[in-house]
Write a protein that holds these residues in place. Structure first.
Motif, PDB file in Angstrom:
ATOM      1  N   GLN A 141       0.833  -1.193   0.000  1.00  0.00           N
ATOM      2  CA  GLN A 141       0.000   0.000   0.000  1.00  0.00           C
ATOM      3  C   GLN A 141       0.866   1.240   0.000  1.00  0.00           C
ATOM      4  O   GLN A 141       1.964   1.262   0.528  1.00  0.00           O
ATOM      5  CB  GLN A 141      -0.901   0.019   1.245  1.00  0.00           C
ATOM      6  CG  GLN A 141      -2.065  -0.951   1.193  1.00  0.00           C
ATOM      7  CD  GLN A 141      -3.015  -0.728   2.358  1.00  0.00           C
ATOM      8  OE1 GLN A 141      -2.598  -0.515   3.472  1.00  0.00           O
ATOM      9  NE2 GLN A 141      -4.306  -0.775   2.077  1.00  0.00           N
ATOM     10  N   TRP A 196       0.278   2.398  -6.857  1.00  0.00           N
ATOM     11  CA  TRP A 196      -0.095   3.817  -6.823  1.00  0.00           C
ATOM     12  C   TRP A 196      -0.861   4.143  -5.548  1.00  0.00           C
ATOM     13  O   TRP A 196      -1.642   3.329  -5.036  1.00  0.00           O
ATOM     14  CB  TRP A 196      -0.979   4.160  -8.025  1.00  0.00           C
ATOM     15  CG  TRP A 196      -0.231   4.047  -9.313  1.00  0.00           C
ATOM     16  CD1 TRP A 196      -0.080   2.933 -10.085  1.00  0.00           C
ATOM     17  CD2 TRP A 196       0.490   5.090  -9.972  1.00  0.00           C
ATOM     18  NE1 TRP A 196       0.695   3.224 -11.183  1.00  0.00           N
ATOM     19  CE2 TRP A 196       1.054   4.531 -11.141  1.00  0.00           C
ATOM     20  CE3 TRP A 196       0.721   6.436  -9.695  1.00  0.00           C
ATOM     21  CZ2 TRP A 196       1.832   5.291 -12.024  1.00  0.00           C
ATOM     22  CZ3 TRP A 196       1.483   7.189 -10.576  1.00  0.00           C
ATOM     23  CH2 TRP A 196       2.029   6.615 -11.722  1.00  0.00           C
ATOM     24  N   GLY A 197      -0.627   5.374  -5.081  1.00  0.00           N
ATOM     25  CA  GLY A 197      -1.428   5.893  -3.981  1.00  0.00           C
ATOM     26  C   GLY A 197      -2.713   6.488  -4.504  1.00  0.00           C
ATOM     27  O   GLY A 197      -2.981   6.485  -5.709  1.00  0.00           O
ATOM     28  N   GLN A 198      -3.494   7.028  -3.581  1.00  0.00           N
ATOM     29  CA  GLN A 198      -4.818   7.553  -3.942  1.00  0.00           C
ATOM     30  C   GLN A 198      -4.775   8.977  -4.466  1.00  0.00           C
ATOM     31  O   GLN A 198      -5.745   9.464  -5.039  1.00  0.00           O
ATOM     32  CB  GLN A 198      -5.753   7.471  -2.717  1.00  0.00           C
ATOM     33  CG  GLN A 198      -5.571   8.593  -1.703  1.00  0.00           C
ATOM     34  CD  GLN A 198      -4.342   8.427  -0.819  1.00  0.00           C
ATOM     35  OE1 GLN A 198      -3.579   7.462  -0.932  1.00  0.00           O
ATOM     36  NE2 GLN A 198      -4.142   9.386   0.079  1.00  0.00           N
ATOM     37  N   THR A 216      -3.133  13.180  -3.755  1.00  0.00           N
ATOM     38  CA  THR A 216      -3.378  14.296  -2.845  1.00  0.00           C
ATOM     39  C   THR A 216      -3.315  15.591  -3.650  1.00  0.00           C
ATOM     40  O   THR A 216      -2.442  15.767  -4.495  1.00  0.00           O
ATOM     41  CB  THR A 216      -2.365  14.286  -1.683  1.00  0.00           C
ATOM     42  OG1 THR A 216      -2.696  15.315  -0.744  1.00  0.00           O
ATOM     43  CG2 THR A 216      -0.939  14.500  -2.163  1.00  0.00           C
ATOM     44  N   VAL A 249       0.275   5.304   0.952  1.00  0.00           N
ATOM     45  CA  VAL A 249      -0.650   6.245   1.564  1.00  0.00           C
ATOM     46  C   VAL A 249      -0.001   7.623   1.599  1.00  0.00           C
ATOM     47  O   VAL A 249       0.996   7.826   2.293  1.00  0.00           O
ATOM     48  CB  VAL A 249      -1.052   5.804   2.980  1.00  0.00           C
ATOM     49  CG1 VAL A 249      -2.034   6.796   3.583  1.00  0.00           C
ATOM     50  CG2 VAL A 249      -1.641   4.393   2.949  1.00  0.00           C
ATOM     51  N   TYR A 264       0.537  12.003  -7.031  1.00  0.00           N
ATOM     52  CA  TYR A 264       0.438  10.586  -6.717  1.00  0.00           C
ATOM     53  C   TYR A 264       1.803  10.015  -6.367  1.00  0.00           C
ATOM     54  O   TYR A 264       2.792  10.286  -7.052  1.00  0.00           O
ATOM     55  CB  TYR A 264      -0.107   9.796  -7.912  1.00  0.00           C
ATOM     56  CG  TYR A 264      -1.502  10.165  -8.327  1.00  0.00           C
ATOM     57  CD1 TYR A 264      -1.741  11.186  -9.239  1.00  0.00           C
ATOM     58  CD2 TYR A 264      -2.601   9.481  -7.802  1.00  0.00           C
ATOM     59  CE1 TYR A 264      -3.022  11.526  -9.624  1.00  0.00           C
ATOM     60  CE2 TYR A 264      -3.893   9.804  -8.182  1.00  0.00           C
ATOM     61  CZ  TYR A 264      -4.089  10.827  -9.096  1.00  0.00           C
ATOM     62  OH  TYR A 264      -5.373  11.152  -9.468  1.00  0.00           O
TER      63      TYR A 264
END
Length: 124
Positions: free
Chosen positions: A3, A114-116, A118, A5, A94
């Motif tokens: 993950q 990949w992150g979500q 910001t 984050v 990202y």
């Protein structure tokens, strides 16, 4: 489970600074690449900076001298220090990762994780 984050986005005025953080699985720091990408609506996702587990760093020309990518291996965290921000830096940023890489690129197709995202907004 691997993950990514992210945190640290926000709104600043032109010339200001922000630091983005990305907490990630330790495996990427041993044999891979970590990177930051950004995307604005209607445009392709653009590679901004990447760092290899060997320490080599890569930057897109538009951020050289202003952005710095780094890793705190003790905290398993990737950073992007952004200074002298410009309105054209406004985008969703990202965090991305790729394991088992001998070198890094700034091509999004080379990153599997990949992150979500910001949001970073720079006002003039």
């Amino acid at each position: 489970q691997d993950q990514l984050v992210e945190s640290g986005g926000g709104s600043v005025q032109s010339g200001g600074s922000l630091r983005l953080s990305c907490a990630a699985s330790v495996i990427f720091y041993r044999t891979g690449c970590m990177g930051w990408f950004r995307q604005v609506p209607g445009k392709e996702r653009e590679g901004v900076a990447a760092i290899h587990s060997s320490g080599l760093m890569y930057y897109v020309d538009s951020v050289k001298g202003r952005f710095t990518i780094s890793i705190d291996k003790a905290k398993n965290t990737l950073y992007l220090q952004m200074n002298s921000l410009k309105p054209e830096d406004t985008a969703v940023y990202y965090c991305a990762a790729a394991a088992g890489r001998r070198w890094c690129t700034l091509q999004k197709g080379d990153f599997a994780y990949w992150g979500q995202g910001t949001q970073v907004t720079v006002s003039s």
